[in-house]
Each structure stands twice: as structure tokens, then as C-alpha cells.
Design an enzyme around this catalytic site. Structure first.
Site, PDB file in Angstrom:
ATOM      1  CG  ASN A  76      -1.791  -1.178   1.011  1.00 57.15           C
ATOM      2  OD1 ASN A  76      -1.247  -2.091   2.275  1.00 57.15           O
ATOM      3  ND2 ASN A  76      -2.623  -1.567   0.122  1.00 57.15           N
ATOM      4  CB  VAL A  84       0.817   6.290   2.525  1.00 60.66           C
ATOM      5  CG1 VAL A  84      -0.329   5.603   3.429  1.00 60.66           C
ATOM      6  CG2 VAL A  84       2.025   6.184   3.311  1.00 60.66           C
ATOM      7  CB  CYS A  85      -2.887   3.143   0.185  1.00 50.26           C
ATOM      8  SG  CYS A  85      -4.401   2.868  -0.775  1.00 50.26           S
ATOM      9  CG  LEU A  86      -3.714   9.539  -0.359  1.00 54.39           C
ATOM     10  CD1 LEU A  86      -4.193  10.654  -1.383  1.00 54.39           C
ATOM     11  CD2 LEU A  86      -3.076  10.031   0.869  1.00 54.39           C
TER      12      LEU A  86
END
Length: 186
Positions: A76, A84-86
């Protein structure tokens, strides 16, 4: 309720007064780096990362933008940009949270419980689902190679921005003469 700018100041100060080392960028409170340690009992334990935080104008009503400056192998987290994977933050973000929540709850949970079904790093997600033992080994290799205190304390601001904005053109391994000032005469 206080204004967003007062809240921003308060949250950044609270983070600075905690156990985290915070380094402001351009002496502002909108963008800064935070030193972050991998959580205990995770594959990332012992890892040491510099996290870039950018606060939008609408903070705390809009979530901060978070990215790893030095490399991390995680489904992620985008390997090239460190983003970072929001979804991980936006799905649960609320103005009730502050920056300490990001570093004490969100990021540790992200590292403890990776989600390969919502990847930003397809290679990490695929490896995690196909061969967990090899995935674990690769995470530990990345921690050794890229996530030690000396990896982030020796970074200059130019290296940080180079790492974030490297293109295929710029990453030519034969172009190692960056340390020479100016250009040679033809």
C-alpha cells in the site's frame, strides 16, 4: 471551534513535543518531515523512515498527504514516490484526529496489516499473495538496505527531492558525475 490555521499550529506543535523528530521544510507548518520507526512485532521493526507530511489548506477537515522519503517494500505504499495509499487514511479520517494519530495509529496499522487487495505497489501485493515467505524476506532486505538511521540522516534536501522526482531519464547509472560543479568546456 478554533480556526484551521490554529488547529494546524497546535497539531504540529503537539507532534514536535512528542517523541517524534520533526523537521520543518521552508520554516512553515504546511510541509515537514517526521522520523518514524517501524512498529514492534512487525516485519518493519527496526526500520527507520523519514516521512514527508503535507497539510492541505483545509486541514483538519481534509487529511494530510503522507509519503515515505526512503524506500519501503509494502503493498500500500508506492515504491517510486513513497506515497501512502490515501484510502487507508481518507476512509477513516475525521477532524477529530490529529497528526499524532497518523504516527501512532494509522502508519503502524498500515505496516502491521498490509492490504494486498488494494495495492499501490503491485509487485509487493503479488509477492505477498503468492509467496509470503519470500515477501517477508524482501521486506527485511529493504529495511536493511534503505531504512536505517544513517540512510536518512545522510540525506541532503537535494537527494530527497531527487529520490521523489527521479524519472527514467534521470536514473541513468552512467550519469554519476552529479558532484562536479558546472559543466566541462567543449
Amino acid at each position: 471551534m478554533s480556526s484551521p490555521s490554529k488547529r494546524r499550529e497546535m497539531d504540529v506543535m503537539k507532534l514536535m513535543m512528542s517523541d517524534y523528530t520533526v523537521e520543518t521544510i521552508n520554516d512553515g507548518l504546511n510541509e515537514f518531515n517526521v522520523e518514524f520507526h517501524g512498529p514492534k512485532d512487525s516485519l518493519y521493526e527496526g526500520g527507520f523512515w523519514k516521512i514527508r507530511v503535507e497539510l492541505p489548506d483545509a486541514y483538519p477537515y481534509k487529511s494530510p498527504s503522507i509519503g515515505f522519503v526512503n524506500k519501503i517494500f509494502h503493498p500500500n505504499v508506492d515504491e517510486l514516490s513513497g506515497s501512502v495509499c490515501l484510502d487507508v487514511i481518507n476512509q477513516s479520517w475525521s477532524p477529530m484526529f490529529d497528526l499524532l494519530n497518523v504516527f501512532e495509529v494509522f502508519l503502524p496499522q498500515l505496516l502491521l496489516y498490509p492490504n494486498p487487495s488494494d495495492p499501490l505497489n503491485g509487485d509487493a501485493a503479488s509477492l505477498m499473495m503468492k509467496d509470503r515467505k519470500l515477501y517477508d524476506q524482501k521486506v527485511k532486505e529493504y529495511c536493511e538496505r534503505y531504512a536505517k538511521k544513517e540512510h536518512i540522516t545522510n540525506m541532503t534536501p537535494e537527494e530527497e527531492s531527487d529520490e521523489e522526482h527521479t524519472t527514467d531519464e534521470e536514473s541513468d547509472p552512467s550519469d554519476d558525475d552529479d558532484d562536479i560543479a558546472g559543466h566541462a568546456d567543449p
